[in-house]
Scaffold this motif. Structure first.
Motif, PDB file in Angstrom:
ATOM      1  N   PHE A  89       0.872  -1.177   0.000  1.00  0.00           N
ATOM      2  CA  PHE A  89       0.000   0.000   0.000  1.00  0.00           C
ATOM      3  C   PHE A  89       0.904   1.220   0.000  1.00  0.00           C
ATOM      4  O   PHE A  89       1.985   1.199   0.603  1.00  0.00           O
ATOM      5  CB  PHE A  89      -0.899   0.029   1.239  1.00  0.00           C
ATOM      6  CG  PHE A  89      -1.884  -1.109   1.325  1.00  0.00           C
ATOM      7  CD1 PHE A  89      -3.164  -0.980   0.824  1.00  0.00           C
ATOM      8  CD2 PHE A  89      -1.514  -2.310   1.923  1.00  0.00           C
ATOM      9  CE1 PHE A  89      -4.067  -2.027   0.900  1.00  0.00           C
ATOM     10  CE2 PHE A  89      -2.408  -3.358   2.009  1.00  0.00           C
ATOM     11  CZ  PHE A  89      -3.692  -3.223   1.495  1.00  0.00           C
ATOM     12  N   LEU A  90       0.449   2.312  -0.650  1.00  0.00           N
ATOM     13  CA  LEU A  90       1.283   3.515  -0.708  1.00  0.00           C
ATOM     14  C   LEU A  90       1.691   3.973   0.684  1.00  0.00           C
ATOM     15  O   LEU A  90       2.808   4.461   0.879  1.00  0.00           O
ATOM     16  CB  LEU A  90       0.535   4.638  -1.435  1.00  0.00           C
ATOM     17  CG  LEU A  90       1.287   5.967  -1.561  1.00  0.00           C
ATOM     18  CD1 LEU A  90       2.577   5.803  -2.355  1.00  0.00           C
ATOM     19  CD2 LEU A  90       0.395   7.031  -2.199  1.00  0.00           C
ATOM     20  N   GLY A  91       0.822   3.785   1.675  1.00  0.00           N
ATOM     21  CA  GLY A  91       1.139   4.199   3.032  1.00  0.00           C
ATOM     22  C   GLY A  91       2.281   3.441   3.662  1.00  0.00           C
ATOM     23  O   GLY A  91       2.805   3.849   4.706  1.00  0.00           O
ATOM     24  N   PHE A  92       2.696   2.351   3.035  1.00  0.00           N
ATOM     25  CA  PHE A  92       3.830   1.576   3.551  1.00  0.00           C
ATOM     26  C   PHE A  92       5.158   2.007   2.931  1.00  0.00           C
ATOM     27  O   PHE A  92       6.205   1.444   3.250  1.00  0.00           O
ATOM     28  CB  PHE A  92       3.630   0.084   3.264  1.00  0.00           C
ATOM     29  CG  PHE A  92       2.452  -0.546   3.963  1.00  0.00           C
ATOM     30  CD1 PHE A  92       1.668   0.174   4.848  1.00  0.00           C
ATOM     31  CD2 PHE A  92       2.130  -1.867   3.737  1.00  0.00           C
ATOM     32  CE1 PHE A  92       0.582  -0.405   5.492  1.00  0.00           C
ATOM     33  CE2 PHE A  92       1.044  -2.463   4.373  1.00  0.00           C
ATOM     34  CZ  PHE A  92       0.272  -1.720   5.253  1.00  0.00           C
ATOM     35  N   ILE A  93       5.122   2.988   2.038  1.00  0.00           N
ATOM     36  CA  ILE A  93       6.335   3.369   1.318  1.00  0.00           C
ATOM     37  C   ILE A  93       7.231   4.291   2.140  1.00  0.00           C
ATOM     38  O   ILE A  93       8.415   4.464   1.837  1.00  0.00           O
ATOM     39  CB  ILE A  93       5.981   4.061  -0.023  1.00  0.00           C
ATOM     40  CG1 ILE A  93       7.156   3.998  -1.003  1.00  0.00           C
ATOM     41  CG2 ILE A  93       5.545   5.503   0.194  1.00  0.00           C
ATOM     42  CD1 ILE A  93       6.809   4.491  -2.394  1.00  0.00           C
ATOM     43  N   ILE A 134      -3.606   3.976   7.386  1.00  0.00           N
ATOM     44  CA  ILE A 134      -2.357   4.015   6.626  1.00  0.00           C
ATOM     45  C   ILE A 134      -2.479   3.267   5.284  1.00  0.00           C
ATOM     46  O   ILE A 134      -1.710   3.520   4.380  1.00  0.00           O
ATOM     47  CB  ILE A 134      -1.146   3.466   7.423  1.00  0.00           C
ATOM     48  CG1 ILE A 134      -1.020   4.201   8.752  1.00  0.00           C
ATOM     49  CG2 ILE A 134       0.168   3.652   6.646  1.00  0.00           C
ATOM     50  CD1 ILE A 134       0.109   3.688   9.632  1.00  0.00           C
ATOM     51  N   HIS A 135      -3.465   2.414   5.121  1.00  0.00           N
ATOM     52  CA  HIS A 135      -3.647   1.690   3.866  1.00  0.00           C
ATOM     53  C   HIS A 135      -4.305   2.552   2.785  1.00  0.00           C
ATOM     54  O   HIS A 135      -4.296   2.164   1.616  1.00  0.00           O
ATOM     55  CB  HIS A 135      -4.509   0.446   4.090  1.00  0.00           C
ATOM     56  CG  HIS A 135      -3.890  -0.587   4.978  1.00  0.00           C
ATOM     57  ND1 HIS A 135      -3.638  -0.370   6.302  1.00  0.00           N
ATOM     58  CD2 HIS A 135      -3.484  -1.860   4.720  1.00  0.00           C
ATOM     59  CE1 HIS A 135      -3.098  -1.447   6.839  1.00  0.00           C
ATOM     60  NE2 HIS A 135      -2.998  -2.368   5.902  1.00  0.00           N
ATOM     61  N   PRO A 306     -10.292   8.772   7.414  1.00  0.00           N
ATOM     62  CA  PRO A 306     -10.977   8.195   8.572  1.00  0.00           C
ATOM     63  C   PRO A 306     -11.286   6.710   8.384  1.00  0.00           C
ATOM     64  O   PRO A 306     -11.166   6.158   7.289  1.00  0.00           O
ATOM     65  CB  PRO A 306     -12.265   9.006   8.649  1.00  0.00           C
ATOM     66  CG  PRO A 306     -12.518   9.439   7.249  1.00  0.00           C
ATOM     67  CD  PRO A 306     -11.160   9.679   6.652  1.00  0.00           C
ATOM     68  N   TYR A 307     -11.700   6.095   9.487  1.00  0.00           N
ATOM     69  CA  TYR A 307     -12.058   4.675   9.449  1.00  0.00           C
ATOM     70  C   TYR A 307     -13.363   4.468   8.688  1.00  0.00           C
ATOM     71  O   TYR A 307     -14.045   5.407   8.281  1.00  0.00           O
ATOM     72  CB  TYR A 307     -12.153   4.126  10.869  1.00  0.00           C
ATOM     73  CG  TYR A 307     -10.804   3.950  11.531  1.00  0.00           C
ATOM     74  CD1 TYR A 307      -9.882   3.050  11.009  1.00  0.00           C
ATOM     75  CD2 TYR A 307     -10.450   4.693  12.661  1.00  0.00           C
ATOM     76  CE1 TYR A 307      -8.638   2.887  11.604  1.00  0.00           C
ATOM     77  CE2 TYR A 307      -9.206   4.539  13.262  1.00  0.00           C
ATOM     78  CZ  TYR A 307      -8.302   3.624  12.724  1.00  0.00           C
ATOM     79  OH  TYR A 307      -7.071   3.472  13.311  1.00  0.00           O
TER      80      TYR A 307
END
Length: 331
Positions: A89-93, A134-135, A306-307
């Motif tokens: 996921f981009l948030g893991f970069i 973050i995903h 948000p969730y």
């Protein structure tokens, strides 16, 4: 009598898989790296079947260390390979940010052109799939701010395949953003074999006279729905899919907004320091005197995504786009 098997339309995920397979077959320098991309075919099964076809030396399951395998891929690229790296996921970069900003985008200038880094970073991104924190980040502007990094974002299967092949053939780093909402929501006929969509060129999806809507990624479908609804109210919208966020197609933007005189920019990213602001700057520099109304932005908000229960309130909708268009028309 011979029978032919009819080719099925491809989804965005299927088109990317086909592009990767074609390039693995055509160019022995192409190599895939990422977490769970081999035996499991990746989180979204985009690389499904590629390890079985091309082997573990070409499709490599990596440890859970973005800084580690992105750094390794940069070294591979500088030494003649063409690595395609999947970030789940981009948030893991973000752990690999230092590798990209300090090394990948600078190596050509640092070595005065003696080395290049033909690396592709694939990253599913965006909200709307009910993924956890973050995903769902849409932080593409972080990477458009890296000189030397090209950033592309297809919205449909045809562009996904053509841009992926172009990205792999490019001699410099390319961040390939894959809108998660679009992976299997769109299907269309895609040519077999190799073809490219030029990096740096947008596409006019809909001709119009009253307002230009500029967008990319998952927001393209949202913008098209808004434009179709507005046409029933006799408002003619021109819809531009940027396809590449760096470098941006300035000529296409200028020609369209000079024709219509009104502009709405649609993105799901946070509004501050965003690609939408870059587009607005281009309009100001090239087409200011043509504008009949202030340029409007429809975007997410300056909060973390948000969730699940509130995700739909964060994302731009056709209704929000329509409201921005009506405001521009009524100005």
């Amino acid at each position: 009598m011979t029978s032919s098997v009819e080719r099925k339309p491809l989804t965005v995920a299927g088109a990317i898989n086909e592009a990767l397979s074609d390039m693995l077959r055509e160019d022995e320098r192409v190599i895939l790296l990422g977490e769970d991309i081999g035996q499991n075919g990746g989180v979204f099964r985009v690389t499904e079947g590629l390890m079985e076809t091309y082997g573990e030396e070409r499709v490599i399951d990596t440890p859970l260390s973005e800084a580690g395998f992105v750094g390794a891929a940069i070294g591979m690229a500088a030494n003649g390979l063409k690595p395609v790296v999947e970030i789940q996921f981009l948030g893991f970069i973000y752990p690999a940010y230092e590798q990209l900003m300090t090394h990948a985008v600078r190596l050509r200038s640092r070595t005065m052109g003696h080395f290049s880094v033909p690396i592709v970073i694939r990253a599913p991104y965006g909200a709307g799939v009910r993924a956890p924190e973050i995903h769902c980040d849409s932080t593409e502007s972080i990477f458009t701010h890296m000189p030397g990094m090209k950033v592309v974002c297809p919205s449909n299967p045809y562009d996904a395949k053509g841009l992926m092949i172009a990205a792999i053939e490019d001699p410099d780093p390319v961040l390939f953003l894959e809108p998660m909402r679009n992976y299997r929501s769109i299907s269309e006929e895609v040519p077999e074999g190799l073809y490219t969509v030029e990096i740096g060129k947008g596409k006019r999806l809909l001709e119009g006279q009253d307002v230009t809507i500029i967008t990319w990624g998952a927001m393209t479908a949202v913008s098209m729905k808004a434009a179709e609804a507005l046409s029933k109210q006799n408002i003619s919208c021109e819809v531009i899919d940027l396809r590449t966020l760096s470098p941006i197609d300035e000529d296409l933007i200028a020609s369209s907004v000079q024709k219509t005189g009104r502009t709405v920019i649609v993105q799901e990213a946070h509004p501050q320091s965003s690609v939408a602001n870059d587009v607005l700057s281009i309009i100001n520099e090239t087409s200011f005197l043509y504008q009949k109304a202030p340029v409007a932005k429809v975007s997410g908000f300056d909060t973390p995504v948000p969730y699940f229960g509130y995700e739909d309130f964060y994302l731009p909708t056709p209704e929000r786009v329509m409201q921005a268009v009506m405001k521009a028309v009524d100005f």
